[in-house]
Enzyme design. Structure first.
Site, PDB file in Angstrom:
ATOM      1  N   LYS A  96       0.881  -1.168   0.000  1.00 29.69           N
ATOM      2  CA  LYS A  96       0.000   0.000   0.000  1.00 29.69           C
ATOM      3  C   LYS A  96       0.910   1.206   0.000  1.00 29.69           C
ATOM      4  O   LYS A  96       1.612   1.461   0.989  1.00 29.69           O
ATOM      5  CB  LYS A  96      -0.902   0.006   1.230  1.00 29.69           C
ATOM      6  CG  LYS A  96      -1.638   1.335   1.396  1.00 29.69           C
ATOM      7  CD  LYS A  96      -2.527   1.360   2.624  1.00 29.69           C
ATOM      8  CE  LYS A  96      -2.926   2.799   2.962  1.00 29.69           C
ATOM      9  NZ  LYS A  96      -3.820   2.884   4.125  1.00 29.69           N
ATOM     10  N   GLY A 157      -8.417   8.499   9.879  1.00 28.06           N
ATOM     11  CA  GLY A 157      -8.672   8.474  11.326  1.00 28.06           C
ATOM     12  C   GLY A 157      -9.818   9.355  11.788  1.00 28.06           C
ATOM     13  O   GLY A 157     -10.092   9.446  12.969  1.00 28.06           O
ATOM     14  N   ALA A 184      -9.661   4.894   4.351  1.00 28.82           N
ATOM     15  CA  ALA A 184      -9.598   6.053   5.245  1.00 28.82           C
ATOM     16  C   ALA A 184     -10.926   6.786   5.376  1.00 28.82           C
ATOM     17  O   ALA A 184     -11.621   7.040   4.401  1.00 28.82           O
ATOM     18  CB  ALA A 184      -8.533   7.049   4.817  1.00 28.82           C
ATOM     19  N   GLY A 185     -11.238   7.102   6.610  1.00 27.08           N
ATOM     20  CA  GLY A 185     -12.392   7.949   6.912  1.00 27.08           C
ATOM     21  C   GLY A 185     -13.656   7.204   7.285  1.00 27.08           C
ATOM     22  O   GLY A 185     -14.568   7.783   7.873  1.00 27.08           O
ATOM     23  N   ASN A 206      -9.596   0.929   9.690  1.00 28.37           N
ATOM     24  CA  ASN A 206      -8.707   0.651  10.821  1.00 28.37           C
ATOM     25  C   ASN A 206      -9.227   1.301  12.100  1.00 28.37           C
ATOM     26  O   ASN A 206      -9.725   0.634  12.996  1.00 28.37           O
ATOM     27  CB  ASN A 206      -7.282   1.120  10.508  1.00 28.37           C
ATOM     28  CG  ASN A 206      -6.276   0.693  11.576  1.00 28.37           C
ATOM     29  OD1 ASN A 206      -6.624   0.197  12.638  1.00 28.37           O
ATOM     30  ND2 ASN A 206      -5.014   0.875  11.302  1.00 28.37           N
ATOM     31  N   THR A 207      -9.175   2.646  12.166  1.00 21.84           N
ATOM     32  CA  THR A 207      -9.504   3.349  13.411  1.00 21.84           C
ATOM     33  C   THR A 207     -10.878   2.963  13.961  1.00 21.84           C
ATOM     34  O   THR A 207     -11.027   2.729  15.166  1.00 21.84           O
ATOM     35  CB  THR A 207      -9.457   4.871  13.190  1.00 21.84           C
ATOM     36  OG1 THR A 207      -8.158   5.215  12.720  1.00 21.84           O
ATOM     37  CG2 THR A 207      -9.736   5.622  14.482  1.00 21.84           C
TER      38      THR A 207
END
Lengths: 258, 353
Positions: A96, A157, A184-185, A206-207
């Site tokens: 990535k 995040g 992301a997001g 992830n987050t």
């Protein structure tokens, strides 16, 4: 069988999980297992190459493919060096590309990302670049040989969901050669489902999982949402409209006069 | 409850918060700081260890246990000793190391620092320095040797106080020190940690000036990873002026407000603070702590040797790396030992060609 194919690899799960921010590595392992993810991202900067008990790679289930991210790279050159270091350390050739040179907003640098993709794809890496959703960058990446394009839904995040929806829709229309993965997001399973309903091929989270009160349960919830969203897309969702639709109120007169 | 517009707080608004001793406000700040920290750093805390290379000093900082002219025995580690120290640290699990010297360019010149950086790079993934301010070319040289980080404390941003506290030596030059992080960033260092030394001056003004210092750097060098640290002088130390002492509640407030203003900036807390304070602070903003620290020269490989081992300051958290790690796990945090890997080719015998 609805399979996602990346660089010739068949995947049945369209949910990719990031491995940062977890409260412990056992917890991370459990979240991966429960999510059914077949691809997980690992930041090489966090990999303990000294092979100690804390080596994150020891906690990734063996049947799961590693997607090494170049987190920390501030330029194409650094991303390339991290990718090579990862491959030399035995972490595989799926990369990535993440190039960020703004520590306040952590937005990816598309220009440097394209440069890195050109070099790494030519060296035989399977390249999945993380970008701000920009059509020209996406086209350049496809041309460079990227195996997928991974635009952000919102700032990394931030858990803000699909703030870039209109731009993602443009990419969905125009980028058909490789999978489109929202990275992301995404902060909630409903947002992951929405991305899949739009026709995106997969999502990377992830987050929202790692920072949940129960990351394992949240990983499961995301997995279900991604499957639901994909099923809805394949079912051919009926178009939505802004309000109830009356029967041709403006042009009905054409047919009333018999 | 209304959220603070954290990155929009004016200096006046920050001062108002600093001056408000309402415990309910402090709790609110702490909760918001916790949420932001969790969002941006997750449930992880990075660990590092300081290594004191030398206590030779040419400065006269009135508050320091290493200052020139004190009747303490002076020494500097040899290459072999540095190697042994780094090996001992790596053996305990440390992968991020901070090399420190006193302010003597004569006894610890850039060439010496370069050797130390190379030695540490053999054992650790990430090497940073906390030394006297250097020239851009010197920072670049250390960067090429494998040093990725700089920690530098302005001590106080009050120029008048600065002059009183630093009466002799090159450290008298306030501006040269203030510009050191710029030179380091220009030289390619990627991690920069700033801070005041709390207890030397009016802390509210110092903290605001620190924020301004950081904002200027962020604007000019957005690619650098910044961190802030808030070391504080204690009541019981040799040097302490009651007027300037920072209480536990003040320090909590400083940490929380800093988190609200700079959600992604790393916040570091040293072993100057007690174990009790550190164990709580990781819940509302601290993301990086030192572990198993020795603040005397050569304190790791042979900790009981007597000569030249006066510490620069008293350690208040004497726990080992293993104990810190166990504490973090108990509290639901993942201890992160490797958080950045220097990309200098020679450090890995890895060709980037």
């Amino acid at each position: 069988m609805d399979e996602l194919i990346i660089a010739g690899q068949k995947l049945t799960s369209r949910f990719f999980l990031g491995t940062g921010k977890f409260a412990g590595k056992e917890l991370m392992r459990a979240a991966i297992e429960q999510s059914g993810a077949e691809v997980v991202t690992v930041a090489l900067r966090r990999v303990d190459l000294q092979q100690t008990a804390e080596n994150i790679l020891n906690f990734v289930p063996p049947n799961v493919r590693l997607l090494v991210n170049t987190s920390g790279a501030r330029s194409a050159d650094e991303a390339v060096r991290i990718a090579r270091l990862g491959r030399a350390a035995g972490a595989g050739a799926w990369i990535k590309i993440e190039v960020i040179s703004d520590s306040r907003h952590l937005l990816p640098d598309n220009q440097e990302t394209v440069k890195a993709a050109e070099i790494l794809a030519a060296e035989g890496f399977t390249v999945l670049p993380y970008i701000s959703p920009d059509l020209y960058a996406a086209r350049a990446l496809v041309k460079a040989g990227a195996a997928a394009v991974m635009p952000l839904g919102a700032l990394i995040g931030s858990n803000q969901g699909l703030q870039t929806r209109h731009l993602l829709e443009v990419l969905r229309q125009e980028i058909a050669e490789v999978p489109l993965i929202v990275d992301a997001g995404i902060g909630a399973p409903s947002q992951a489902a929405a991305a899949m309903e739009m026709g995106c091929d997969a999502v990377l989270v992830n987050t929202a999982v790692a920072a949940a009160d129960d990351p394992v349960a949240m990983a499961r919830a995301f997995s279900l949402a991604v499957r639901a969203g994909r099923a809805a897309y394949l079912a051919g969702q009926a178009p939505a409209s802004a309000g109830a639709s009356a029967s041709s109120p403006l042009t009905g007169f054409l047919y009333n006069d018999k | 409850m209304k959220k603070f517009l954290y990155n929009k707080l004016s200096d006046d608004a920050v001062l108002e918060i600093f001056n408000d001793s309402d415990p309910n406000l402090l709790e609110r700040l702490a909760r918001e700081a916790r949420d932001l920290t969790r969002q941006h750093f997750g449930r992880t805390v990075s660990l590092y260890a300081p290594l004191y290379l030398s206590n030779y000093c040419a400065n006269q900082c009135t508050y320091c246990g290493f200052k020139a002219g004190l009747g303490i025995s002076r020494r500097r580690l040899t290459a072999q000793e540095i190697d042994a120290e780094c090996r001992a640290l790596a053996g305990a699990g440390i992968q991020s190391i901070l090399l420190l010297t006193g302010g003597s360019r004569q006894h610890t010149p850039p060439e010496y620092l370069e050797q130390a950086v190379r030695a540490a790079g053999k054992y650790c993934a990430s090497v940073a320095i906390e030394v006297y301010p250097l020239e851009t070319a010197e920072y670049a040289r250390l960067n090429a040797a494998g040093c990725d980080g700089l920690t530098i404390f302005q001590e106080t941003y009050d120029r008048a106080r600065y002059a009183v506290l630093h009466p002799a030596g090159r450290k008298r030059d306030y501006a040269y020190r203030y510009q050191a992080p710029r030179r380091a960033a220009q030289a390619g260092l990627r991690q920069i940690t700033l801070g005041p030394l709390l207890g030397l001056s009016a802390w509210r003004q110092d903290v605001l000036a620190l924020y301004a210092h950081l904002r200027g750097l962020e604007k000019e060098f957005p690619g650098v990873d910044y961190a802030l640290s808030f070391p504080r002088l204690r009541k019981l130390s040799d040097y302490a002026e009651d007027d300037y002492l920072v209480s536990d509640a003040d320090l909590v407030k400083i940490i929380c407000v800093t988190r609200l203003l700079f959600p992604r900036v790393g916040l570091s807390l040293s072993t100057r603070e007690s174990s009790g304070f550190r164990d709580h602070a990781i819940h509302f903003g601290i993301t990086k702590i030192s572990a198993g620290s020795s603040t005397s020269v050569g304190g790791y490989a042979a900790p009981s040797a007597p000569d030249g081992r006066a510490p620069q300051f008293e350690i208040n958290d004497k726990r080992s790396v293993a104990a810190i790690k166990a504490m973090l796990k108990r509290q639901g945090f993942d201890p992160v030992f490797t958080d950045w890997r220097c990309l200098v080719k020679s450090a890995y015998g890895h060709s980037a060609a």
